[in-house]
Design a protein around this motif. Sequence first.
Motif, mmCIF file in Angstrom:
data_model
loop_
_atom_site.group_PDB
_atom_site.id
_atom_site.type_symbol
_atom_site.label_atom_id
_atom_site.label_comp_id
_atom_site.label_asym_id
_atom_site.label_seq_id
_atom_site.Cartn_x
_atom_site.Cartn_y
_atom_site.Cartn_z
ATOM 1 N N ILE A 137 58.905 61.228 29.505
ATOM 2 C CA ILE A 137 58.705 61.330 27.973
ATOM 3 C C ILE A 137 58.638 62.498 27.374
ATOM 4 O O ILE A 137 59.301 63.622 28.430
ATOM 5 N N LEU A 162 59.237 65.551 24.847
ATOM 6 C CA LEU A 162 58.478 67.179 24.146
ATOM 7 C C LEU A 162 59.416 67.855 23.352
ATOM 8 O O LEU A 162 60.368 68.256 23.280
ATOM 9 N N THR A 163 58.409 67.952 22.193
ATOM 10 C CA THR A 163 59.021 68.932 21.013
ATOM 11 C C THR A 163 59.129 70.653 21.046
ATOM 12 O O THR A 163 58.762 70.965 22.044
ATOM 13 N N THR A 201 53.886 72.711 21.372
ATOM 14 C CA THR A 201 54.565 71.640 21.968
ATOM 15 C C THR A 201 53.654 70.528 21.919
ATOM 16 O O THR A 201 52.738 70.659 22.629
ATOM 17 N N ARG A 202 54.652 69.554 21.473
ATOM 18 C CA ARG A 202 53.448 67.885 21.641
ATOM 19 C C ARG A 202 54.387 66.637 22.501
ATOM 20 O O ARG A 202 55.862 66.808 22.210
ATOM 21 N N PHE A 203 53.981 66.078 22.476
ATOM 22 C CA PHE A 203 54.476 64.360 23.029
ATOM 23 C C PHE A 203 55.361 63.773 21.632
ATOM 24 O O PHE A 203 54.250 63.893 20.794
ATOM 25 N N HIS A 204 56.512 63.843 22.015
ATOM 26 C CA HIS A 204 57.270 62.963 20.676
ATOM 27 C C HIS A 204 57.996 61.727 20.884
ATOM 28 O O HIS A 204 58.134 61.370 19.464
ATOM 29 N N SER A 250 57.805 58.465 24.561
ATOM 30 C CA SER A 250 58.210 58.166 25.286
ATOM 31 C C SER A 250 58.202 56.869 25.875
ATOM 32 O O SER A 250 59.125 56.071 24.584
ATOM 33 N N THR A 270 63.703 67.680 20.938
ATOM 34 C CA THR A 270 63.712 67.558 22.236
ATOM 35 C C THR A 270 63.674 68.478 23.160
ATOM 36 O O THR A 270 64.633 69.264 22.743
ATOM 37 N N LYS A 285 58.931 64.977 30.837
ATOM 38 C CA LYS A 285 58.295 65.065 31.594
ATOM 39 C C LYS A 285 58.330 63.542 32.178
ATOM 40 O O LYS A 285 58.734 62.136 31.854
#
Length: 74
Positions: free
Chosen positions: A21, A23-24, A29-32, A34, A51, A55
Motif C-alpha cells: 500500500i 501512502l501520500t 497522509t492517505r492511501f493512494h 495498492s 509516495t 505499508k
Amino acid sequence: MATSEHEFFVIRAKENGVNVIGLTRGSDTRFHHSEKLDKNEVMIAQFTEHTSAVKVRGKAVIQTRHGEMHTDQD
C-alpha cells in the motif's frame, strides 16, 4: 540520512495475498495505491513526489539500499 525521492526498493511475496500500500506525501497522509502479490511475485517500486511511505501486509522480503527485512521475523 535523507531518503532520495526516487529511491528504489524490492518486495518479494513469501505467501499469496501480500498487500503493498502506497501512502501520500503532504499534511494529510492517505492511501493512494495498492497491489496484491502472490507467492514469489516481485514488485520493484520507488518513492516519488507523491509516495512518501509504503505499508506491507503479509509475509514478504523487502530489499532497500539500507538492507533486507523480512516481515515475518521478530
